[in-house]
Motif scaffolding. Structure first.
Motif, PDB file in Angstrom:
ATOM      1  N   PHE A  52       0.849  -1.182   0.000  1.00  0.00           N
ATOM      2  CA  PHE A  52       0.000   0.000   0.000  1.00  0.00           C
ATOM      3  C   PHE A  52       0.890   1.239   0.000  1.00  0.00           C
ATOM      4  CE2 PHE A  52       0.567  -1.833   4.208  1.00  0.00           C
ATOM      5  CZ  PHE A  52       1.226  -0.819   4.877  1.00  0.00           C
ATOM      6  N   LEU A  53       0.273   2.397  -0.141  1.00  0.00           N
ATOM      7  CA  LEU A  53       0.996   3.663  -0.094  1.00  0.00           C
ATOM      8  C   LEU A  53       0.970   4.214   1.333  1.00  0.00           C
ATOM      9  CD1 LEU A  53      -0.357   5.368  -3.336  1.00  0.00           C
ATOM     10  CD2 LEU A  53       1.899   4.364  -2.998  1.00  0.00           C
ATOM     11  N   ILE A  54       2.123   4.674   1.803  1.00  0.00           N
ATOM     12  CA  ILE A  54       2.223   5.236   3.143  1.00  0.00           C
ATOM     13  C   ILE A  54       3.439   6.157   3.196  1.00  0.00           C
ATOM     14  CG2 ILE A  54       3.595   3.299   4.001  1.00  0.00           C
ATOM     15  CD1 ILE A  54       2.197   3.638   6.708  1.00  0.00           C
ATOM     16  N   ASP A  55       3.344   7.205   3.990  1.00  0.00           N
ATOM     17  CA  ASP A  55       4.475   8.111   4.150  1.00  0.00           C
ATOM     18  C   ASP A  55       5.641   7.384   4.811  1.00  0.00           C
ATOM     19  OD1 ASP A  55       3.028  10.167   3.053  1.00  0.00           O
ATOM     20  OD2 ASP A  55       2.335  10.937   4.986  1.00  0.00           O
ATOM     21  N   ASN A  56       6.843   7.837   4.492  1.00  0.00           N
ATOM     22  CA  ASN A  56       8.101   7.332   5.064  1.00  0.00           C
ATOM     23  C   ASN A  56       8.513   5.963   4.535  1.00  0.00           C
ATOM     24  OD1 ASN A  56       8.173   9.624   6.758  1.00  0.00           O
ATOM     25  ND2 ASN A  56       6.955   8.560   8.312  1.00  0.00           N
ATOM     26  N   MET A  57       7.679   5.321   3.706  1.00  0.00           N
ATOM     27  CA  MET A  57       8.053   4.039   3.117  1.00  0.00           C
ATOM     28  C   MET A  57       7.753   4.093   1.626  1.00  0.00           C
ATOM     29  SD  MET A  57       6.751   1.107   5.772  1.00  0.00           S
ATOM     30  CE  MET A  57       6.667   1.419   7.525  1.00  0.00           C
ATOM     31  N   ARG A  58       8.773   4.149   0.826  1.00  0.00           N
ATOM     32  CA  ARG A  58       8.603   4.222  -0.617  1.00  0.00           C
ATOM     33  C   ARG A  58       8.676   2.839  -1.238  1.00  0.00           C
ATOM     34  NH1 ARG A  58      10.508   8.701  -3.268  1.00  0.00           N
ATOM     35  NH2 ARG A  58      10.012   7.533  -5.148  1.00  0.00           N
ATOM     36  N   PHE A  59       7.939   2.645  -2.303  1.00  0.00           N
ATOM     37  CA  PHE A  59       8.117   1.449  -3.124  1.00  0.00           C
ATOM     38  C   PHE A  59       9.311   1.697  -4.022  1.00  0.00           C
ATOM     39  CE2 PHE A  59       6.137  -2.407  -4.951  1.00  0.00           C
ATOM     40  CZ  PHE A  59       6.993  -2.589  -6.021  1.00  0.00           C
ATOM     41  N   ARG A  60      10.356   0.920  -3.852  1.00  0.00           N
ATOM     42  CA  ARG A  60      11.568   1.063  -4.651  1.00  0.00           C
ATOM     43  C   ARG A  60      11.851  -0.265  -5.342  1.00  0.00           C
ATOM     44  NH1 ARG A  60      14.124   5.816  -3.575  1.00  0.00           N
ATOM     45  NH2 ARG A  60      13.641   6.865  -1.606  1.00  0.00           N
ATOM     46  N   GLY A  61      11.799  -0.237  -6.658  1.00  0.00           N
ATOM     47  CA  GLY A  61      12.001  -1.467  -7.405  1.00  0.00           C
ATOM     48  C   GLY A  61      13.172  -1.365  -8.359  1.00  0.00           C
ATOM     49  N   GLY A  62      14.144  -2.227  -8.184  1.00  0.00           N
ATOM     50  CA  GLY A  62      15.285  -2.312  -9.089  1.00  0.00           C
ATOM     51  C   GLY A  62      15.273  -3.644  -9.814  1.00  0.00           C
ATOM     52  N   ALA A  63      16.296  -3.874 -10.619  1.00  0.00           N
ATOM     53  CA  ALA A  63      16.375  -5.122 -11.361  1.00  0.00           C
ATOM     54  C   ALA A  63      16.696  -6.312 -10.451  1.00  0.00           C
ATOM     55  CB  ALA A  63      17.437  -5.009 -12.457  1.00  0.00           C
ATOM     56  N   LYS A  64      17.492  -6.084  -9.399  1.00  0.00           N
ATOM     57  CA  LYS A  64      17.932  -7.170  -8.521  1.00  0.00           C
ATOM     58  C   LYS A  64      17.415  -7.034  -7.099  1.00  0.00           C
ATOM     59  CE  LYS A  64      20.491  -8.618 -11.927  1.00  0.00           C
ATOM     60  NZ  LYS A  64      20.038  -9.775 -12.733  1.00  0.00           N
ATOM     61  N   GLN A  65      16.694  -5.948  -6.812  1.00  0.00           N
ATOM     62  CA  GLN A  65      16.215  -5.732  -5.446  1.00  0.00           C
ATOM     63  C   GLN A  65      14.893  -4.991  -5.480  1.00  0.00           C
ATOM     64  OE1 GLN A  65      19.043  -4.601  -2.315  1.00  0.00           O
ATOM     65  NE2 GLN A  65      17.696  -2.898  -1.775  1.00  0.00           N
ATOM     66  N   ILE A  66      14.020  -5.325  -4.524  1.00  0.00           N
ATOM     67  CA  ILE A  66      12.727  -4.670  -4.419  1.00  0.00           C
ATOM     68  C   ILE A  66      12.425  -4.425  -2.949  1.00  0.00           C
ATOM     69  CG2 ILE A  66      11.485  -6.865  -4.403  1.00  0.00           C
ATOM     70  CD1 ILE A  66       9.238  -5.520  -5.933  1.00  0.00           C
ATOM     71  N   SER A  67      11.869  -3.255  -2.647  1.00  0.00           N
ATOM     72  CA  SER A  67      11.555  -2.883  -1.269  1.00  0.00           C
ATOM     73  C   SER A  67      10.241  -2.115  -1.263  1.00  0.00           C
ATOM     74  CB  SER A  67      12.693  -2.027  -0.688  1.00  0.00           C
ATOM     75  OG  SER A  67      12.406  -1.643   0.640  1.00  0.00           O
ATOM     76  N   PHE A  68       9.347  -2.455  -0.338  1.00  0.00           N
ATOM     77  CA  PHE A  68       8.040  -1.805  -0.327  1.00  0.00           C
ATOM     78  C   PHE A  68       7.348  -2.021   1.018  1.00  0.00           C
ATOM     79  CE2 PHE A  68       7.826  -6.016  -2.190  1.00  0.00           C
ATOM     80  CZ  PHE A  68       6.802  -6.636  -1.492  1.00  0.00           C
TER      81      PHE A  68
END
Length: 201
Positions: A52-68
């Protein structure tokens, strides 16, 4: 001679049973990359579908790593409860390992990495793809990174989720690479292009 022949037959039967038992034991006790990949796909699918969307936590998607940000299970006194947190899946190419890190909201706020654990060993490749809407070209397309880092020169950052995430995992197999592919829709991002268009009206 008859006794010798009977003993030979019995011995061969016992040996065959022993070898079959050893093979079965090895298949049961040794870890299977296929099973590990199946569990990984199940875990990341659950996390992505609960993002989901929330302040202070960005969805960051790379080719070898993903964070959300997503819903996480947090151990507390008396059991386990649902909480808000951030998960990160990353691939260590040198060690050929796939890791998952999980941090709760307070750890993210204090910029702590959270708990990291090994998911799979012996994989040869990991690739993430993101299905997103390109507002400039007014079309949907697959990209290999999504909001991986903040835009330079003060450009406005996009706070959206990708519509679909595709995961490709490769393992070495008889001198070649066998690939496993999983595609996961992100329910919270189902209509964000339409929402953006309505804001501009």
């Amino acid at each position: 001679m008859l006794v010798t022949a009977i003993l030979a037959v019995v011995g061969m039967a016992i040996y065959g049973s022993f070898v079959s038992g050893i093979n079965v034991w090895q298949r049961v006790t040794q870890p299977s990359e296929t099973e590990d990949i199946g569990l990984f796909f199940k875990n990341i699918s659950y996390d992505l579908r609960n993002s989901f969307l929330i302040d202070n936590m960005r969805f960051r998607g790379g080719a070898k790593q993903i964070s959300f940000p997503t819903r996480i299970k947090q151990h507390v006194k008396g059991g386990v409860e649902d909480s808000i947190g951030q998960v990160t899946y990353s691939f260590d190419r040198r060690k050929k390992q796939l890791h998952k890190s999980q941090a709760d909201y307070s750890e993210v706020y204090r910029k702590k990495p959270g708990r990291k654990r090994l998911l799979i060993e012996g994989i040869s490749s990991l690739q993430f793809h993101y299905f997103v809407y390109d507002a400039e070209r007014e079309k949907y397309s697959w990209v290999t990174n999504w909001q991986e880092r903040d835009e330079p020169f003060g450009a406005e950052a996009e706070y959206n989720l990708p519509l679909i995430v595709k995961i490709e995992v490769g393992i070495p197999k008889e001198g070649m690479e066998k690939k496993f592919v999983k595609t996961v829709t992100v329910p919270s991002a189902c209509c964000w292009p339409l929402m953006d268009e309505s804001k501009n009206e």
